[in-house]
Design a protein around this motif. Structure first.
Motif, PDB file in Angstrom:
ATOM      1  N   GLN A  98       0.840  -1.113  -0.078  1.00  0.00           N
ATOM      2  CA  GLN A  98       0.058  -0.055  -0.052  1.00  0.00           C
ATOM      3  C   GLN A  98       0.900   1.283   0.079  1.00  0.00           C
ATOM      4  N   TYR A  99       1.828   1.268   0.973  1.00  0.00           N
ATOM      5  CA  TYR A  99       2.938   2.460   0.995  1.00  0.00           C
ATOM      6  C   TYR A  99       3.808   2.362   2.067  1.00  0.00           C
ATOM      7  N   SER A 100       4.729   3.145   2.061  1.00  0.00           N
ATOM      8  CA  SER A 100       5.949   2.751   2.911  1.00  0.00           C
ATOM      9  C   SER A 100       5.875   4.189   3.868  1.00  0.00           C
ATOM     10  N   HIS A 101       6.197   5.188   3.544  1.00  0.00           N
ATOM     11  CA  HIS A 101       6.360   6.362   4.623  1.00  0.00           C
ATOM     12  C   HIS A 101       4.862   6.958   4.851  1.00  0.00           C
ATOM     13  N   GLY A 102       4.454   7.046   5.959  1.00  0.00           N
ATOM     14  CA  GLY A 102       3.063   7.633   6.428  1.00  0.00           C
ATOM     15  C   GLY A 102       3.242   8.859   7.079  1.00  0.00           C
ATOM     16  N   LEU A 103       2.728   9.961   6.680  1.00  0.00           N
ATOM     17  CA  LEU A 103       3.103  11.253   7.274  1.00  0.00           C
ATOM     18  C   LEU A 103       1.804  11.608   8.200  1.00  0.00           C
ATOM     19  N   GLY A 104       1.879  11.738   9.223  1.00  0.00           N
ATOM     20  CA  GLY A 104       0.730  11.824  10.143  1.00  0.00           C
ATOM     21  C   GLY A 104       0.867  13.274  10.745  1.00  0.00           C
ATOM     22  N   VAL A 105      -0.034  13.510  11.744  1.00  0.00           N
ATOM     23  CA  VAL A 105      -0.152  14.841  12.413  1.00  0.00           C
ATOM     24  C   VAL A 105       1.183  15.299  12.902  1.00  0.00           C
ATOM     25  N   GLU A 106       1.788  16.361  12.678  1.00  0.00           N
ATOM     26  CA  GLU A 106       2.937  17.127  13.256  1.00  0.00           C
ATOM     27  C   GLU A 106       4.276  16.202  12.950  1.00  0.00           C
ATOM     28  N   SER A 107       4.094  15.313  12.109  1.00  0.00           N
ATOM     29  CA  SER A 107       5.432  14.520  11.933  1.00  0.00           C
ATOM     30  C   SER A 107       6.332  15.129  11.162  1.00  0.00           C
TER      31      SER A 107
END
Length: 389
Positions: free
Chosen positions: A296-305
């Motif tokens: 699906q994906y590798s790097h996930g960018l969440g809140v304030e990351s």
């Protein structure tokens, strides 16, 4: 339970713990020098005084364990004194007695690791099954050279309010780092192993979930390096920061991943909230049509990351651009230098509907010395050098 002192490997004294403690000591594949290594300067674990684990352990505090009873005994106590625990062979967290209920599994599956500890495998055949290593509220821990099979939650819970149609939820990671600081995870293999997700089955119209994370980092944990490790055949792999509402994580969760192999991992490699995360020289291999672990994906960018990616390789069948390997969950601070997607440069300025206004600079620089390897030859080097040795 008997304890027998044995002289092996020259100066080191091992305390043998477990049912087979009286058996003569065999030649060791690793050495005392290996067990006493400290986190190198190339990651967040080296910051603010560094991470030494049990490097300062006295001879009487070096334990060799062969079964779950011996492992628990070697890790018992909270006196804070440095200890080294050497795992020989595969230790089964059940001790040969299957979990009888959800309560029984909750009691026995978790193995707590105290502060100032090095937990290390004797050789590449050493590891854990039916066990969740838990670092909770501790400091200065090293986990090295172990094969860890992610626990199979035999008693997952159905939550009818999770999502529009309900969802199954499971507990127990391979390794859980919770409210802990100064941790080095190195040359470890974490995989679903014998219990891949094609065995999950269905109920209530949903696939039953039996696995949680491979290695998760939560609750304001800080100064962590994950290096030269293998993550293989797993879905939700690395979660950094467990909730958007956990604002106390801000300013923490500083983590480095370098020279790791992510092979047929579906997602979260890693998925980050709040933390400053540095990712360099990692290799990702997978396919969007994999029969069980569809990428699906590798790097996930969440809140304030805020993520910095450098010289990583993505060899993922069916992917074409940064839009396929980087996914936004509300975060946009991400910069890359020199990574390749199926041999082509990653273009972080590509138009991706997921990013809204686009990716923004990370806004920080790693405070430690490091020198990323070139991508040429990186695949072979990581395949040969990552995981237990």
């Amino acid at each position: 339970m008997n304890m027998v002192r044995n002289r092996v490997c020259g100066a080191v004294a091992l305390v043998l713990i477990g049912a087979a403690a009286a058996r003569p000591a065999m030649a060791l594949a690793s050495t005392e020098a290996d067990w006493r290594k400290t986190a190198p300067a190339d990651g967040w674990a080296s910051a603010e005084g560094g991470t030494s684990g049990g490097a300062a352990a006295t001879a009487e505090r070096v334990f060799r364990v062969k079964d779950i009873a011996g492992l628990r005994q070697a890790l018992a106590g909270k006196d804070g004194a440095a200890r080294i625990v050497v795992v020989e062979g595969t230790i089964d967290g059940t001790g040969g007695i299957p979990f009888a209920s959800a309560e029984d599994q909750a009691t026995r599956v978790q193995i707590r690791v105290p502060s100032n500890t090095t937990l290390v495998g004797l050789d590449k055949a050493s590891g854990l099954v039916n066990a969740n290593l838990v670092l909770k509220g501790v400091q200065n821990v090293i986990v090295r050279n172990l094969s860890i099979e992610t626990p199979w939650d035999a008693y997952p819970v159905w939550d009818p309010k999770d999502g529009p149609t309900g969802h199954w939820n499971s507990e127990y990671d391979g390794v859980t780092i919770d409210d802990s600081r100064h941790v080095w995870v190195d040359h470890v293999l974490i995989t679903d192993g014998r219990h891949t997700d094609d065995q999950n089955g269905t109920a209530n119209g949903q696939e039953v979930q039996h696995h949680d994370g491979a290695l998760d980092i939560k609750k304001a944990s800080d100064y962590i390096t994950v290096s030269w490790s293998v993550f293989r055949l797993h879905d939700k792999n690395n979660l950094i920061g467990h909730s958007d509402k956990e604002s106390a994580d801000a300013g923490h969760l500083r983590t480095t991943f370098h020279h790791n192999l992510f092979e047929n991992v579906t997602q979260r490699a890693p998925r980050v909230r709040y933390g400053q995360v540095h990712l360099y020289n990692n290799v990702h291999i997978g396919s969007k049509t994999h029969a069980v672990y569809r990428y699906q994906y590798s790097h996930g960018l969440g809140v304030e990351s805020s993520l910095i990616s450098e010289a990583n390789l993505f060899e993922i069948d069916g992917t074409k651009s940064v839009c396929d390997v980087v996914k936004s969950f509300g975060g946009t601070r991400y910069e890359d230098r020199g990574s390749l997607i199926n041999g082509l440069p990653m273009d972080t300025q590509a138009a991706c509907k997921d990013y809204g206004a686009g990716l923004q600079p990370a806004g920080w620089k790693p405070p430690y010395p490091y020198a990323p390897d070139k991508t040429e030859g990186l695949m072979a080097a990581v395949k040969a050098g990552a995981g237990p040795q």
